[in-house]
Design a protein around this motif. Sequence first.
Motif, PDB file in Angstrom:
ATOM      1  N   ASP A 168       4.621   1.792   4.764  1.00 40.96           N
ATOM      2  CA  ASP A 168       4.061   3.103   4.378  1.00 40.96           C
ATOM      3  C   ASP A 168       5.048   4.250   4.555  1.00 40.96           C
ATOM      4  O   ASP A 168       4.682   5.352   4.964  1.00 40.96           O
ATOM      5  CB  ASP A 168       2.779   3.402   5.153  1.00 40.96           C
ATOM      6  N   ASN A 220      -4.651  13.113   3.782  1.00 38.69           N
ATOM      7  CA  ASN A 220      -5.170  11.793   4.148  1.00 38.69           C
ATOM      8  C   ASN A 220      -5.196  10.849   2.951  1.00 38.69           C
ATOM      9  O   ASN A 220      -6.011   9.921   2.893  1.00 38.69           O
ATOM     10  CB  ASN A 220      -6.585  11.922   4.724  1.00 38.69           C
ATOM     11  N   ARG A 260      -3.369   8.408   2.000  1.00 44.99           N
ATOM     12  CA  ARG A 260      -3.206   6.981   2.291  1.00 44.99           C
ATOM     13  C   ARG A 260      -4.525   6.361   2.730  1.00 44.99           C
ATOM     14  O   ARG A 260      -4.894   5.262   2.297  1.00 44.99           O
ATOM     15  CB  ARG A 260      -2.142   6.789   3.375  1.00 44.99           C
ATOM     16  N   ASN A 261      -5.263   7.049   3.608  1.00 45.32           N
ATOM     17  CA  ASN A 261      -6.549   6.534   4.078  1.00 45.32           C
ATOM     18  C   ASN A 261      -7.581   6.503   2.954  1.00 45.32           C
ATOM     19  O   ASN A 261      -8.422   5.596   2.902  1.00 45.32           O
ATOM     20  CB  ASN A 261      -7.065   7.381   5.236  1.00 45.32           C
ATOM     21  N   ILE A 277       0.821  -1.210   0.000  1.00 50.61           N
ATOM     22  CA  ILE A 277       0.000   0.000   0.000  1.00 50.61           C
ATOM     23  C   ILE A 277       0.860   1.267   0.000  1.00 50.61           C
ATOM     24  O   ILE A 277       0.481   2.276  -0.589  1.00 50.61           O
ATOM     25  CB  ILE A 277      -0.995   0.002   1.189  1.00 50.61           C
ATOM     26  N   GLY A 278       2.044   1.221   0.593  1.00 48.88           N
ATOM     27  CA  GLY A 278       2.933   2.380   0.555  1.00 48.88           C
ATOM     28  C   GLY A 278       3.396   2.682  -0.857  1.00 48.88           C
ATOM     29  O   GLY A 278       3.508   3.853  -1.259  1.00 48.88           O
ATOM     30  N   LEU A 309       0.469   4.176  -2.762  1.00 49.90           N
ATOM     31  CA  LEU A 309       0.341   5.591  -2.409  1.00 49.90           C
ATOM     32  C   LEU A 309       1.302   6.441  -3.228  1.00 49.90           C
ATOM     33  O   LEU A 309       0.911   7.455  -3.819  1.00 49.90           O
ATOM     34  CB  LEU A 309       0.618   5.773  -0.909  1.00 49.90           C
ATOM     35  N   ARG A 314      -6.802   3.443   0.883  1.00 53.05           N
ATOM     36  CA  ARG A 314      -7.272   2.239   1.565  1.00 53.05           C
ATOM     37  C   ARG A 314      -8.792   2.115   1.440  1.00 53.05           C
ATOM     38  O   ARG A 314      -9.336   1.025   1.244  1.00 53.05           O
ATOM     39  CB  ARG A 314      -6.874   2.257   3.038  1.00 53.05           C
TER      40      ARG A 314
END
Length: 230
Positions: A192, A39, A41-42, A21-22, A25, A45
């Motif tokens: 991340d 935000n 990254r959120n 996920i990092g 991003l 997700r």
Amino acid sequence: MPISVRHVEEALRQLGGEAQIGDILAKVLEIAPPPHSPNARNIIRGRLYQFSSQTTAYVEGTPDLFESVDGLEAKSGRWRLKGHPAAADDPDAVLEDTEAEIEAAEGRRRLRVHLSRERSRKLINAFKASLASFACEACGTDMGEAYGPLGEGYIEAHHRVPVASLKDGDKTKLSDLAALCPNCHRMIHRNDLMSVEDLAAHMRARRPSFAIAAEPGRGKWRHDPPAEGD
């Protein structure tokens, strides 16, 4: 411009269909036009969960685009595109499951084309030449001490500010780099892009004998005070 599910989908395609996920991003920040939400990254997700039938956020009838590689309970943060060749079994692979061993054909060459951000080899060399010690700034490991002559003088340069977030014309200074052993370098990118200081604190909490990361701009190591009798 808000980060859309299409940005996430395209990021995974450019990353070969599967990524942490990092890394997703970092790639989305390259693709999606600014300004970017703090935000981000959120949001990413949320898009992964919203369009994955593995999650409770998925709404029946919406596109089922993503899946967690190791399962949500594993919390590994690794996702892939459903139906992408990288997520399917290699049709040319021969897999035999026997009591003796499991074998699989590998090594088929595959051409992948993608854009990458330029890194300055001159800057990296200057950074390494400026180091008084080749000890990792997160765990304190010196590869020369660990491996002898094989590891003498080996260290990796980590960009504290992700290269993927830089814009054309941005400059990187020596102080923007950190000296990390391969293990710590990989752990930072796997989690991340956590800070060097956060990883150092994590390592110290697990094993108090680990050195703490050098204070930014001072280049000096901070250690635990000596115990009584030392």
